[in-house]
Design a protein around this motif. Sequence first.
Motif, PDB file in Angstrom:
ATOM      1  N   HIS A 114       0.963  -1.252   0.014  1.00  0.00           N
ATOM      2  CA  HIS A 114      -0.071   0.118   0.018  1.00  0.00           C
ATOM      3  C   HIS A 114       0.847   1.322   0.023  1.00  0.00           C
ATOM      4  O   HIS A 114       0.521   2.266  -0.736  1.00  0.00           O
ATOM      5  CB  HIS A 114      -0.926  -0.156   1.131  1.00  0.00           C
ATOM      6  CG  HIS A 114      -1.845   1.117   1.350  1.00  0.00           C
ATOM      7  ND1 HIS A 114      -3.088   1.279   0.555  1.00  0.00           N
ATOM      8  CD2 HIS A 114      -1.757   2.164   1.995  1.00  0.00           C
ATOM      9  CE1 HIS A 114      -3.639   2.351   0.982  1.00  0.00           C
ATOM     10  NE2 HIS A 114      -3.085   2.886   1.719  1.00  0.00           N
ATOM     11  N   HIS A 118       0.902   4.307  -2.825  1.00  0.00           N
ATOM     12  CA  HIS A 118       0.895   5.670  -2.411  1.00  0.00           C
ATOM     13  C   HIS A 118       1.986   6.430  -3.272  1.00  0.00           C
ATOM     14  O   HIS A 118       1.893   7.542  -3.989  1.00  0.00           O
ATOM     15  CB  HIS A 118       1.042   6.048  -1.297  1.00  0.00           C
ATOM     16  CG  HIS A 118      -0.281   5.913  -0.325  1.00  0.00           C
ATOM     17  ND1 HIS A 118      -1.543   7.029  -0.888  1.00  0.00           N
ATOM     18  CD2 HIS A 118      -0.600   5.379   0.598  1.00  0.00           C
ATOM     19  CE1 HIS A 118      -2.343   6.677   0.214  1.00  0.00           C
ATOM     20  NE2 HIS A 118      -1.984   5.790   1.066  1.00  0.00           N
ATOM     21  N   SER A 140       0.475   9.455   5.522  1.00  0.00           N
ATOM     22  CA  SER A 140      -1.177   9.235   5.767  1.00  0.00           C
ATOM     23  C   SER A 140      -1.581   8.951   7.114  1.00  0.00           C
ATOM     24  O   SER A 140      -0.857   9.251   8.061  1.00  0.00           O
ATOM     25  CB  SER A 140      -1.099   7.896   4.751  1.00  0.00           C
ATOM     26  OG  SER A 140      -0.750   6.855   5.712  1.00  0.00           O
ATOM     27  N   GLY A 141      -2.771   8.321   7.034  1.00  0.00           N
ATOM     28  CA  GLY A 141      -3.454   7.980   8.367  1.00  0.00           C
ATOM     29  C   GLY A 141      -2.607   7.109   9.356  1.00  0.00           C
ATOM     30  O   GLY A 141      -2.654   6.990  10.475  1.00  0.00           O
ATOM     31  N   GLY A 142      -2.127   6.116   8.338  1.00  0.00           N
ATOM     32  CA  GLY A 142      -1.339   4.953   9.145  1.00  0.00           C
ATOM     33  C   GLY A 142       0.481   5.191   9.287  1.00  0.00           C
ATOM     34  O   GLY A 142       0.851   4.261   9.915  1.00  0.00           O
ATOM     35  N   GLY A 167      -1.252  11.904   9.871  1.00  0.00           N
ATOM     36  CA  GLY A 167      -2.651  11.813   9.528  1.00  0.00           C
ATOM     37  C   GLY A 167      -3.106  11.504  10.741  1.00  0.00           C
ATOM     38  O   GLY A 167      -4.319  12.239  11.129  1.00  0.00           O
ATOM     39  N   ASP A 171      -5.957  13.642  12.916  1.00  0.00           N
ATOM     40  CA  ASP A 171      -7.213  13.257  13.492  1.00  0.00           C
ATOM     41  C   ASP A 171      -7.561  13.477  14.722  1.00  0.00           C
ATOM     42  O   ASP A 171      -8.488  13.732  15.418  1.00  0.00           O
ATOM     43  CB  ASP A 171      -7.318  11.813  12.891  1.00  0.00           C
ATOM     44  CG  ASP A 171      -7.540  11.341  11.534  1.00  0.00           C
ATOM     45  OD1 ASP A 171      -7.675  12.343  10.655  1.00  0.00           O
ATOM     46  OD2 ASP A 171      -7.307  10.339  10.961  1.00  0.00           O
ATOM     47  N   GLY A 184      -7.969  15.515   9.245  1.00  0.00           N
ATOM     48  CA  GLY A 184      -7.014  16.482   8.145  1.00  0.00           C
ATOM     49  C   GLY A 184      -7.771  17.595   7.786  1.00  0.00           C
ATOM     50  O   GLY A 184      -7.484  18.876   7.743  1.00  0.00           O
ATOM     51  N   PRO A 185      -8.883  17.366   7.095  1.00  0.00           N
ATOM     52  CA  PRO A 185      -9.434  18.344   6.112  1.00  0.00           C
ATOM     53  C   PRO A 185     -10.211  19.571   7.017  1.00  0.00           C
ATOM     54  O   PRO A 185     -10.121  20.683   6.747  1.00  0.00           O
ATOM     55  CB  PRO A 185     -10.637  17.633   5.351  1.00  0.00           C
ATOM     56  CG  PRO A 185     -10.188  16.205   5.208  1.00  0.00           C
ATOM     57  CD  PRO A 185      -9.473  16.080   6.516  1.00  0.00           C
ATOM     58  N   GLY A 273      -2.499  10.099   2.211  1.00  0.00           N
ATOM     59  CA  GLY A 273      -3.886  11.186   2.231  1.00  0.00           C
ATOM     60  C   GLY A 273      -3.371  12.309   2.760  1.00  0.00           C
ATOM     61  O   GLY A 273      -4.276  13.620   2.440  1.00  0.00           O
ATOM     62  N   VAL A 274      -2.392  12.647   3.625  1.00  0.00           N
ATOM     63  CA  VAL A 274      -2.269  14.003   3.859  1.00  0.00           C
ATOM     64  C   VAL A 274      -1.392  14.890   2.925  1.00  0.00           C
ATOM     65  O   VAL A 274      -1.484  16.126   3.136  1.00  0.00           O
ATOM     66  CB  VAL A 274      -1.056  13.940   5.410  1.00  0.00           C
ATOM     67  CG1 VAL A 274      -0.835  15.441   6.059  1.00  0.00           C
ATOM     68  CG2 VAL A 274      -1.797  13.246   6.381  1.00  0.00           C
ATOM     69  N   ASN A 277      -3.129  18.043   2.028  1.00  0.00           N
ATOM     70  CA  ASN A 277      -3.146  19.240   2.589  1.00  0.00           C
ATOM     71  C   ASN A 277      -2.447  20.479   1.659  1.00  0.00           C
ATOM     72  O   ASN A 277      -1.456  20.333   1.215  1.00  0.00           O
ATOM     73  CB  ASN A 277      -2.477  19.135   3.940  1.00  0.00           C
ATOM     74  CG  ASN A 277      -2.460  20.243   4.761  1.00  0.00           C
ATOM     75  OD1 ASN A 277      -1.771  21.248   4.609  1.00  0.00           O
ATOM     76  ND2 ASN A 277      -3.070  20.178   5.802  1.00  0.00           N
ATOM     77  N   THR A 304      -5.500  10.594  -1.305  1.00  0.00           N
ATOM     78  CA  THR A 304      -6.201   9.514  -0.450  1.00  0.00           C
ATOM     79  C   THR A 304      -6.415   8.153  -1.102  1.00  0.00           C
ATOM     80  O   THR A 304      -6.201   7.989  -2.326  1.00  0.00           O
ATOM     81  CB  THR A 304      -7.604   9.932   0.388  1.00  0.00           C
ATOM     82  OG1 THR A 304      -8.270  10.456  -0.911  1.00  0.00           O
ATOM     83  CG2 THR A 304      -7.263  11.074   1.431  1.00  0.00           C
ATOM     84  N   ASP A 305      -6.920   7.260  -0.092  1.00  0.00           N
ATOM     85  CA  ASP A 305      -6.821   5.885  -0.827  1.00  0.00           C
ATOM     86  C   ASP A 305      -7.676   5.615  -2.127  1.00  0.00           C
ATOM     87  O   ASP A 305      -8.899   6.028  -2.191  1.00  0.00           O
ATOM     88  CB  ASP A 305      -7.286   4.780   0.255  1.00  0.00           C
ATOM     89  CG  ASP A 305      -6.280   4.649   1.454  1.00  0.00           C
ATOM     90  OD1 ASP A 305      -5.032   5.102   1.054  1.00  0.00           O
ATOM     91  OD2 ASP A 305      -6.657   3.940   2.474  1.00  0.00           O
TER      92      ASP A 305
HETATM   93  O1  KG4 Z   1      -4.078   7.770   2.661  1.00  0.00           O
HETATM   94  P1  KG4 Z   1      -5.030   7.613   3.403  1.00  0.00           P
HETATM   95  O2  KG4 Z   1      -6.364   7.909   2.607  1.00  0.00           O
HETATM   96  O3  KG4 Z   1      -5.398   6.437   4.305  1.00  0.00           O
HETATM   97  C1  KG4 Z   1      -4.448   5.688   4.909  1.00  0.00           C
HETATM   98  O4  KG4 Z   1      -3.556   5.019   4.289  1.00  0.00           O
HETATM   99  O5  KG4 Z   1      -4.056   5.946   6.158  1.00  0.00           O
HETATM  100  O6  KG4 Z   1      -4.964   8.855   4.480  1.00  0.00           O
HETATM  101  C2  KG4 Z   1      -5.992   9.270   5.337  1.00  0.00           C
HETATM  102  C3  KG4 Z   1      -5.497  10.522   6.345  1.00  0.00           C
HETATM  103  C4  KG4 Z   1      -6.397  10.747   7.522  1.00  0.00           C
HETATM  104  O7  KG4 Z   1      -5.677  10.738   8.616  1.00  0.00           O
HETATM  105  C5  KG4 Z   1      -6.800  12.185   7.144  1.00  0.00           C
HETATM  106  O8  KG4 Z   1      -7.070  12.937   7.994  1.00  0.00           O
HETATM  107  C6  KG4 Z   1      -5.662  12.655   6.362  1.00  0.00           C
HETATM  108  O9  KG4 Z   1      -5.274  11.600   5.537  1.00  0.00           O
HETATM  109  N1  KG4 Z   1      -5.906  13.877   5.601  1.00  0.00           N
HETATM  110  C7  KG4 Z   1      -5.606  15.060   5.753  1.00  0.00           C
HETATM  111  C8  KG4 Z   1      -6.315  16.006   4.691  1.00  0.00           C
HETATM  112  N2  KG4 Z   1      -7.154  15.157   3.685  1.00  0.00           N
HETATM  113  C9  KG4 Z   1      -6.921  13.892   4.346  1.00  0.00           C
HETATM  114  N3  KG4 Z   1      -4.663  15.649   6.416  1.00  0.00           N
HETATM  115  C10 KG4 Z   1      -4.483  16.823   6.570  1.00  0.00           C
HETATM  116  N4  KG4 Z   1      -5.202  17.752   5.511  1.00  0.00           N
HETATM  117  C11 KG4 Z   1      -5.869  17.511   4.599  1.00  0.00           C
HETATM  118  N5  KG4 Z   1      -6.302  18.063   3.899  1.00  0.00           N
END
Ligand code: KG4
Length: 337
Positions: A114, A118, A140-142, A167, A171, A184-185, A273-274, A277, A304-305
């Motif tokens: 994964h 990315h 990302s979130g993880g 991420g 959160d 994040g958003p 995902g981040v 931003n 994002t995913d």
């Molecule tokens: O890559 P992703 O979709 O899933 C994982 O593989 O974790 O990332 C999701 C993460 C979440 O923590 C979300 O809050 C963050 O990406 N995220 C952001 C933004 N859009 C999504 N963080 C900061 N600013 C953003 N605009």
Amino acid sequence: MKVLGIETSCDETAASVIEGSGGQIKVLSNIVSSQIEIHKKYNGVVPEVAAREHVLNILPVINEALEKADTKGGEIDVIAVTVGPGLITSLITGIETAKTLAYAWNLPVVAVNHIEAHIYSNFIEPKEKIKLPALVLTVSGGHTQLVLMEGYGKFKTIGSTLDDAAGEAFDKAAKLMNLGYPGGPFVSARAEEFSGEKKIELARPMINSSDFNFSFSGLKTSLLYSLKKDKDWKKKIPEYAHEFQQAIIDVLIKKTVRAGKKYKVETVMLSGGVSANRELREQLEKRAEKEGFLFLKPDLQYTTDNATMVAVAGYFKAKKKEFMPWKNLKANCNLEI
Ligand code: KG4
Ligand code: ZN
């Protein structure tokens, strides 16, 4: 070569069809069914609920991806599926579906990491030819990782988070301030409301450490204590959000640029995902270009995913004949790059 990509590592059920030829990628379809609305009421992903949703959604999503791409199962050359890292109960839906289709259509499969997927989100329609070696910041979130990409499929992790991912920190900050999910958003939207002189100071953990690792749990604690001490914090949410976001950006930029110079890379890339931003995208781009690196960031729809990035990673693996018998496909929730 037509590749069907399948992604179910967390809470997005996704499928995509791409056509790759000589390193060029054409996206034929990119279907994502997000479960955000469902998990929002729990303020986080509930694995059992995510697993059930994947089972319900996977075939309709794949069917839609094939229809949109005007492609029938028999016209697909390879199936690429995420095998980890991620939630085991989520991963197995994608994997078992990939196995079934590979069996039914008699197709080769490639197993995709994964995080690698990315990284390949930058290869979908790059603004310039990507020069390697490259340094990739995946946030990302993880995960929060600095990865040196020396060639296609040649990755070396040079730093990662010791605790919370970037991420995850966003959160958790949103949770502390009751802003919404995923954080994040919401944090970045509130941060944009701030203008004026900054008075709040939050920690920037490990910003000057000599390694390329990160730690964001201390930043979350720093926010928690500041909010506890401040009776008026609810009136200052834009400033707290702005400072929190900037603390993350400062640490990410400083370490990325230092690593880029140390490893003498040509290109700096952002992913995960981040990378949606806006401030991070703009500030890192400005700084990386000032330092003379080519800078690439994924198109917003691929931050994002999604399964297009999985299909692209799969395409580059398939070009190197890294196929796997479908019987050997297995989820590995702690898979490393
Ligand atoms: O890559 P992703 O979709 O899933 C994982 O593989 O974790 O990332 C999701 C993460 C979440 O923590 C979300 O809050 C963050 O990406 N995220 C952001 C933004 N859009 C999504 N963080 C900061 N600013 C953003 N605009
Ligand atoms: Zn992800």
